[in-house]
Design a protein around this motif. Structure first.
Motif, short mmCIF file in Angstrom:
data_model
loop_
_atom_site.label_atom_id
_atom_site.label_comp_id
_atom_site.label_asym_id
_atom_site.label_seq_id
_atom_site.Cartn_x
_atom_site.Cartn_y
_atom_site.Cartn_z
N LYS A 49 0.83 -1.22 0.00
CA LYS A 49 0.00 0.00 0.00
C LYS A 49 0.86 1.26 0.00
N MET A 50 1.87 1.31 0.87
CA MET A 50 2.72 2.51 0.95
C MET A 50 3.54 2.70 -0.34
N SER A 51 4.04 1.62 -0.91
CA SER A 51 4.82 1.71 -2.16
C SER A 51 3.95 2.25 -3.28
N GLU A 52 2.71 1.80 -3.32
CA GLU A 52 1.77 2.27 -4.34
C GLU A 52 1.50 3.76 -4.18
N MET A 53 1.31 4.22 -2.95
CA MET A 53 1.02 5.64 -2.71
C MET A 53 2.24 6.51 -2.97
N ILE A 54 3.42 5.99 -2.67
CA ILE A 54 4.66 6.75 -2.94
C ILE A 54 4.88 6.88 -4.45
N ARG A 55 4.64 5.78 -5.18
CA ARG A 55 4.80 5.81 -6.65
C ARG A 55 3.84 6.79 -7.31
N SER A 56 2.61 6.86 -6.78
CA SER A 56 1.60 7.75 -7.36
C SER A 56 1.79 9.20 -6.95
N GLY A 57 2.69 9.44 -5.99
CA GLY A 57 2.93 10.81 -5.53
C GLY A 57 1.96 11.28 -4.47
N ALA A 58 1.12 10.37 -3.97
CA ALA A 58 0.13 10.75 -2.95
C ALA A 58 0.81 11.11 -1.64
N VAL A 59 1.92 10.40 -1.34
CA VAL A 59 2.68 10.69 -0.11
C VAL A 59 4.16 10.74 -0.43
N SER A 60 4.94 11.30 0.47
CA SER A 60 6.37 11.47 0.27
C SER A 60 7.14 10.14 0.39
N PRO A 61 8.26 10.00 -0.33
CA PRO A 61 9.12 8.82 -0.18
C PRO A 61 9.69 8.68 1.24
N ASP A 62 9.62 9.76 2.02
CA ASP A 62 10.11 9.70 3.40
C ASP A 62 9.07 9.13 4.37
N SER A 63 7.94 8.69 3.83
CA SER A 63 6.89 8.11 4.67
C SER A 63 7.36 6.79 5.27
N ARG A 64 6.80 6.44 6.42
CA ARG A 64 7.24 5.24 7.14
C ARG A 64 6.07 4.49 7.76
N VAL A 65 6.33 3.19 8.04
CA VAL A 65 5.42 2.35 8.82
C VAL A 65 6.11 2.08 10.16
N VAL A 66 5.48 2.49 11.26
CA VAL A 66 6.11 2.39 12.58
C VAL A 66 5.34 1.39 13.45
N PHE A 67 5.99 0.31 13.82
CA PHE A 67 5.41 -0.66 14.73
C PHE A 67 5.86 -0.34 16.15
N VAL A 68 4.90 -0.29 17.07
CA VAL A 68 5.20 0.00 18.48
C VAL A 68 5.04 -1.28 19.29
N ASP A 69 6.15 -1.80 19.79
CA ASP A 69 6.10 -3.02 20.59
C ASP A 69 5.77 -2.68 22.04
N ASP A 70 4.58 -3.09 22.47
CA ASP A 70 4.10 -2.77 23.81
C ASP A 70 4.49 -3.86 24.82
N GLY A 71 5.80 -4.08 24.94
CA GLY A 71 6.28 -5.07 25.92
C GLY A 71 5.85 -6.48 25.60
N SER A 72 5.87 -6.86 24.32
CA SER A 72 5.46 -8.21 23.92
C SER A 72 6.32 -9.29 24.56
N LYS A 73 5.70 -10.46 24.77
CA LYS A 73 6.41 -11.60 25.38
C LYS A 73 6.85 -12.63 24.33
N ASP A 74 6.46 -12.41 23.09
CA ASP A 74 6.86 -13.34 22.03
C ASP A 74 7.96 -12.71 21.18
N LYS A 75 8.04 -13.04 19.91
CA LYS A 75 9.12 -12.55 19.05
C LYS A 75 8.73 -11.31 18.24
N THR A 76 7.74 -10.58 18.72
CA THR A 76 7.28 -9.39 17.99
C THR A 76 8.41 -8.40 17.74
N TRP A 77 9.21 -8.08 18.78
CA TRP A 77 10.27 -7.09 18.59
C TRP A 77 11.35 -7.60 17.66
#
Length: 317
Positions: free
Chosen positions: A30-58
């Motif tokens: 989705k983000m690659s598609e929007m960056i290619r179309s110029g809808a959002v900047s190439p500096d856009s990011r996806v940020v995952f916030v690990d809320d103290g997970s007990k598995d291998k999330t981090w």
């Protein structure tokens, strides 16, 4: 309001190792598609916030970041709950983005609505709420309780967007407004509408969870509802006051009645009435103390002013 159109997606995660690879795959597309179309900047990011997970999330988040600059990660020092984890992500990236969209990691939020949200932002809306168009995927119990919750909140005078969870877009200045709300007891669905900047809604169909278990079982849902009600309305306490006044008035009337009966010499053994009255008033008193205690507990938490979150690590390029 328009800047470089840098978009950050903020996604709280708690024990999401089963769903995270698929979530990352779909969001990258989705983000690659929007960056290619110029809808959002190439500096856009996806940020995952690990809320103290007990598995291998981090470990998965760190791996995604190492492989692709698109992905960033925030690791909290310990589990602080969904609302605090979401706030941690928003506050950490607010100076890096022009707009931020928050969503859950379970792929139930329709990511195709991201395009509409960005378009609404470009139309000078600081806040864009993702609103469910229907609840066809919910069980009868969940649909009934959810709709009841929104109606109760409205009745108590809380400004809340109907059928909206935490799928929303916020501009940089809306996030700066959110930063000014310092309460420890967080209920973002009630706080965000108080910011007051131009807003609108977009509808979407909520899907089934891709994998793993829901992080909001009945116990947590009830706790969340109680948090929302007591954080934004004092009407429960006023209701207790009114109820107390009514019961006091009835007791005065009954006192006069029994006195008259006694003077007339028509005393009747009324054990059932007495027992029911004692139990009813005792239960009401305990309920009243519980509600008042809930508010006192919130005052206690607020006065301590402990940090809502502590970021242990931030992976970002």
């Amino acid at each position: 309001m328009m800047g470089q159109n840098i978009l950050y997606l903020v996604i709280p995660c708690y024990n999401e190792q089963e769903v995270l690879p698929e979530t990352a795959k779909r969001l990258k597309e989705k983000m690659s598609e929007m960056i290619r179309s110029g809808a959002v900047s190439p500096d856009s990011r996806v940020v995952f916030v690990d809320d103290g997970s007990k598995d291998k999330t981090w470990e998965l988040i760190a791996g995604l970041h190492a492989q692709d600059d698109l992905f960033s990660g925030i690791k909290l020092s310990r589990n602080k709950g969904h609302q605090n984890a979401l706030l941690a992500g928003l506050m950490t990236v607010k100076d890096k983005a022009d707009m931020v969209i928050s969503m859950d990691a379970d792929l139930q939020d329709d990511i195709n609505v991201v395009d509409q949200m960005v378009e609404k932002y470009k139309e000078e809306n600081d806040i864009v709420y993702g609103v469910r168009s229907s609840r066809q995927t919910d069980t009868f119990f969940k649909k009934f309780t959810a709709q009841g919750f929104y109606k109760v909140m409205k009745a108590l005078g809380v400004e809340i967007v109907y059928n909206h969870a935490d799928y929303r877009l916020m501009s940089k200045r809306a996030l700066e407004g959110l930063e000014q709300f310092s309460e420890v007891n967080l209920f973002l669905r009630g706080i965000v509408p108080l910011i007051g900047y131009p807003s609108c809604t977009v509808e979407y169909e909520r899907g089934e969870r891709f994998a793993g278990e829901s992080k909001y079982p009945l116990k947590k849902m009830l706790s969340f509802a109680c948090e929302g009600i007591t954080s934004f309305s004092v009407k429960p306490i006023r209701l207790i006051t009114s109820l107390g006044f009514i019961i006091f008035s009835i007791s005065i009337i009954m006192l006069i009645y029994f006195l008259v009966v006694y003077l007339m010499g028509k005393t009747v053994a009324g054990w059932t009435t007495i027992v029911i009255s004692v139990w009813a008033i005792g239960g009401l008193q305990l309920l009243a103390l519980g509600v008042i205690g809930e508010y006192i507990g919130k005052i206690y938490m607020e006065t301590k002013a402990r940090p809502k979150f502590i970021v242990q690590e931030f992976l970002n390029k």
